[in-house]
Design a protein around this motif. Structure first.
Motif, PDB file in Angstrom:
ATOM      1  N   ASP A  89       0.908  -1.036   0.047  1.00  0.00           N
ATOM      2  CA  ASP A  89       0.009   0.161   0.002  1.00  0.00           C
ATOM      3  C   ASP A  89       0.911   1.083   0.071  1.00  0.00           C
ATOM      4  O   ASP A  89       0.454   2.137  -0.850  1.00  0.00           O
ATOM      5  CB  ASP A  89      -0.929  -0.176   1.128  1.00  0.00           C
ATOM      6  N   ILE A  90       1.826   1.300   0.898  1.00  0.00           N
ATOM      7  CA  ILE A  90       2.580   2.547   0.867  1.00  0.00           C
ATOM      8  C   ILE A  90       3.652   2.833  -0.327  1.00  0.00           C
ATOM      9  O   ILE A  90       3.596   3.844  -0.718  1.00  0.00           O
ATOM     10  CB  ILE A  90       3.642   2.543   1.978  1.00  0.00           C
ATOM     11  N   LEU A  91       3.992   1.785  -0.827  1.00  0.00           N
ATOM     12  CA  LEU A  91       4.683   1.734  -2.178  1.00  0.00           C
ATOM     13  C   LEU A  91       3.838   2.455  -3.435  1.00  0.00           C
ATOM     14  O   LEU A  91       4.226   3.169  -4.145  1.00  0.00           O
ATOM     15  CB  LEU A  91       5.570   0.506  -2.486  1.00  0.00           C
ATOM     16  N   SER A  92       2.573   1.912  -3.429  1.00  0.00           N
ATOM     17  CA  SER A  92       1.784   2.412  -4.220  1.00  0.00           C
ATOM     18  C   SER A  92       1.510   4.054  -4.116  1.00  0.00           C
ATOM     19  O   SER A  92       1.407   4.650  -5.165  1.00  0.00           O
ATOM     20  CB  SER A  92       0.456   1.677  -4.380  1.00  0.00           C
ATOM     21  N   GLU A  93       1.284   4.297  -2.859  1.00  0.00           N
ATOM     22  CA  GLU A  93       1.213   5.679  -2.644  1.00  0.00           C
ATOM     23  C   GLU A  93       2.425   6.541  -2.836  1.00  0.00           C
ATOM     24  O   GLU A  93       2.170   7.701  -3.344  1.00  0.00           O
ATOM     25  CB  GLU A  93       0.567   5.827  -1.160  1.00  0.00           C
ATOM     26  N   ILE A  94       3.398   5.936  -2.544  1.00  0.00           N
ATOM     27  CA  ILE A  94       4.425   6.793  -3.039  1.00  0.00           C
ATOM     28  C   ILE A  94       4.633   7.117  -4.438  1.00  0.00           C
ATOM     29  O   ILE A  94       5.171   7.991  -5.066  1.00  0.00           O
ATOM     30  CB  ILE A  94       5.983   6.089  -2.640  1.00  0.00           C
ATOM     31  N   GLU A  95       4.473   5.827  -5.093  1.00  0.00           N
ATOM     32  CA  GLU A  95       4.401   6.085  -6.668  1.00  0.00           C
ATOM     33  C   GLU A  95       3.630   7.156  -7.235  1.00  0.00           C
ATOM     34  O   GLU A  95       3.802   7.787  -8.155  1.00  0.00           O
ATOM     35  CB  GLU A  95       4.164   4.662  -7.487  1.00  0.00           C
ATOM     36  N   SER A  96       2.265   6.888  -6.572  1.00  0.00           N
ATOM     37  CA  SER A  96       1.320   7.898  -7.029  1.00  0.00           C
ATOM     38  C   SER A  96       1.666   9.593  -6.561  1.00  0.00           C
ATOM     39  O   SER A  96       1.744  10.560  -7.544  1.00  0.00           O
ATOM     40  CB  SER A  96       0.100   7.762  -6.125  1.00  0.00           C
ATOM     41  N   LEU A  97       2.630   9.601  -5.655  1.00  0.00           N
ATOM     42  CA  LEU A  97       2.941  11.123  -4.955  1.00  0.00           C
ATOM     43  C   LEU A  97       4.065  11.374  -6.082  1.00  0.00           C
ATOM     44  O   LEU A  97       4.510  12.543  -6.164  1.00  0.00           O
ATOM     45  CB  LEU A  97       3.554  10.875  -3.607  1.00  0.00           C
ATOM     46  N   GLN A  98       4.786  10.464  -6.715  1.00  0.00           N
ATOM     47  CA  GLN A  98       5.914  10.855  -7.496  1.00  0.00           C
ATOM     48  C   GLN A  98       5.610  11.613  -8.731  1.00  0.00           C
ATOM     49  O   GLN A  98       6.585  12.061  -9.167  1.00  0.00           O
ATOM     50  CB  GLN A  98       6.790   9.555  -7.764  1.00  0.00           C
ATOM     51  N   GLN A  99       4.370  11.446  -9.064  1.00  0.00           N
ATOM     52  CA  GLN A  99       3.803  12.042 -10.341  1.00  0.00           C
ATOM     53  C   GLN A  99       3.803  13.531 -10.183  1.00  0.00           C
ATOM     54  O   GLN A  99       4.178  14.403 -11.004  1.00  0.00           O
ATOM     55  CB  GLN A  99       2.503  11.691 -10.601  1.00  0.00           C
ATOM     56  N   ASN A 125       6.339  14.403   5.394  1.00  0.00           N
ATOM     57  CA  ASN A 125       5.054  14.997   6.292  1.00  0.00           C
ATOM     58  C   ASN A 125       3.966  13.981   6.233  1.00  0.00           C
ATOM     59  O   ASN A 125       3.209  13.743   6.815  1.00  0.00           O
ATOM     60  CB  ASN A 125       4.936  16.271   6.372  1.00  0.00           C
ATOM     61  N   HIS A 126       3.664  13.784   4.815  1.00  0.00           N
ATOM     62  CA  HIS A 126       2.347  13.154   4.234  1.00  0.00           C
ATOM     63  C   HIS A 126       2.494  11.582   4.824  1.00  0.00           C
ATOM     64  O   HIS A 126       1.606  11.245   5.345  1.00  0.00           O
ATOM     65  CB  HIS A 126       2.315  13.160   2.780  1.00  0.00           C
ATOM     66  N   LEU A 127       3.569  11.089   4.402  1.00  0.00           N
ATOM     67  CA  LEU A 127       3.881   9.695   4.726  1.00  0.00           C
ATOM     68  C   LEU A 127       3.572   9.444   6.337  1.00  0.00           C
ATOM     69  O   LEU A 127       3.265   8.271   6.987  1.00  0.00           O
ATOM     70  CB  LEU A 127       5.194   9.146   4.473  1.00  0.00           C
ATOM     71  N   ALA A 128       4.125  10.429   7.192  1.00  0.00           N
ATOM     72  CA  ALA A 128       4.310  10.312   8.445  1.00  0.00           C
ATOM     73  C   ALA A 128       2.892  10.156   9.204  1.00  0.00           C
ATOM     74  O   ALA A 128       2.674   9.699  10.334  1.00  0.00           O
ATOM     75  CB  ALA A 128       5.019  11.645   9.228  1.00  0.00           C
ATOM     76  N   LYS A 129       1.935  10.655   8.304  1.00  0.00           N
ATOM     77  CA  LYS A 129       0.332  10.548   8.870  1.00  0.00           C
ATOM     78  C   LYS A 129      -0.256   9.268   8.642  1.00  0.00           C
ATOM     79  O   LYS A 129      -1.309   8.928   9.020  1.00  0.00           O
ATOM     80  CB  LYS A 129      -0.177  11.434   8.197  1.00  0.00           C
TER      81      LYS A 129
END
Length: 358
Positions: A89-99, A125-129
């Protein structure tokens, strides 16, 4: 029995999760985020909640009296299973944020459930939440423990032309006379690398053995450039420390185990490059499974020697536990991990060499 132990190990891992722990950003990381500003990037290590309880896993291995190959497989597969599931899940979100956000590096690890991410403060800060994130640390620098000169051996020394004084002091020569020379043992170091053509070491680089044919990357790791072909030393420290471990024929036996074969990682003090904790994490993970096959163990070193450390100047407090999970995972897999006590004298020990568990 083997399947039962594997299921038990997975249960231990799941039970060790702390899904509702308070998320904290390391204070030094917070300061670095302020320093780089909103348009800058900072290198971080994001630890997830689900962590394997290595002590419980190791204790179960000891109770079962498992063979080296079986314990290696169990440890590697348990660690990989937890990381693979919990990181999705977190890797998917990181990839989305990368855009839309500044993200330079994404490196997930399984030896401990952690992801290296070099990104902007807003991303951190986003990931820390996130509920699945436990802590986020600054990816600190590390450095070698440089040797110091004590002057030449005295003229009357009996060690000239024979074993050095240090080898005699630990009675290595007596062990050789009993037949314990390192023959058939694979050893490893994490340092500046090793000069693969050095006469005291060249013939025993494991990458020359038939089972490594076509795969030098199983015997040499360069975590910075990924030039994993033939061993080199970016300085001289790594060749020196490997010589202490297993330097031998065709020259004098200057190492503790002069007949051992060796592998190494060139991950410390690479010239002007500020080496990082992540380089060591990658190396320890590689030591635990060099050929990337959990079903094989012949490629796994039985001992790993280290002559580097972290100091308070790097932001690490005394007895910091950052590396403990990686070292414990490697030892659970069957590799003994050693650290130099350092040459700092009265200034104290570096981390993790200052670890005391009893």
């Amino acid at each position: 029995m083997k399947n039962t132990l594997r299921l038990s190990a997975l249960s231990i891992a799941v039970l060790s999760a702390t899904a509702f722990a308070e998320v904290k950003i390391d204070s030094n990381l917070a300061q670095q985020m302020i320093t780089v500003g909103s348009k800058g990037t900072v290198s971080t290590l994001v630890y997830l909640n689900d962590q394997v309880d290595i002590k419980e896993l190791s204790d179960s291995i000891t109770q079962a009296n498992m063979r080296f190959q079986d314990r290696h497989q169990l440890v590697v597969e348990t660690l990989q299973s937890i990381a693979a599931v919990s990181q999705q899940d977190i890797l998917s979100e990181i990839e989305s944020l990368q855009q839309n956000e500044s993200i330079i590096t994404i490196n997930p690890y399984w030896i401990s459930n952690v992801i290296r991410i070099d990104a902007s403060p807003s991303v951190i800060n986003h990931l820390a939440k996130r509920n699945d994130v436990l802590h986020i640390y600054l990816n600190y620098p590390i450095e070698l423990v440089a040797p110091i000169s004590t002057g030449p051996v005295g003229e009357g020394s009996s060690s000239r032309g024979g074993p050095e004084q240090g080898l005699i002091a630990i009675r290595a020569d007596e062990a050789w006379n009993m037949g314990y020379t390192g023959e058939g043992v694979l050893v490893a170091t994490l340092d500046t690398g090793v000069e693969g053509s050095h006469e005291a070491l060249a013939s025993r680089w494991a990458g020359l053995r038939p089972e490594y044919a076509g795969h030098p990357e199983w015997a040499f790791l360069d975590p910075y450039t990924n030039n994993n072909s033939f061993p080199f030393d970016s300085g001289s420290h790594g060749t020196h420390t490997m010589g202490t471990v297993c330097g031998g024929a065709p020259g004098n036996s200057v190492g503790v185990a002069p007949n051992a074969h060796w592998i190494t990682s060139a991950g410390i003090d690479r010239g002007s490059i500020a080496e990082t904790v992540a380089d060591s994490i990658q190396t320890f993970q590689w030591f635990l499974d060099p050929d990337g096959n959990s079903l094989t163990s012949w490629d796994v070193p039985r001992v790993c020697s280290n002559s580097w450390g972290l100091t308070s100047g790097h932001g690490y407090p005394d007895c910091d536990e950052t590396f403990w999970t990686y070292l414990d995972a490697l030892e659970a897999g069957g590799c003994v991990v050693l650290f130099s006590a350092g040459n700092e004298g009265s200034s104290g020990l570096r981390r993790p060499g200052d670890r005391a568990t009893d």
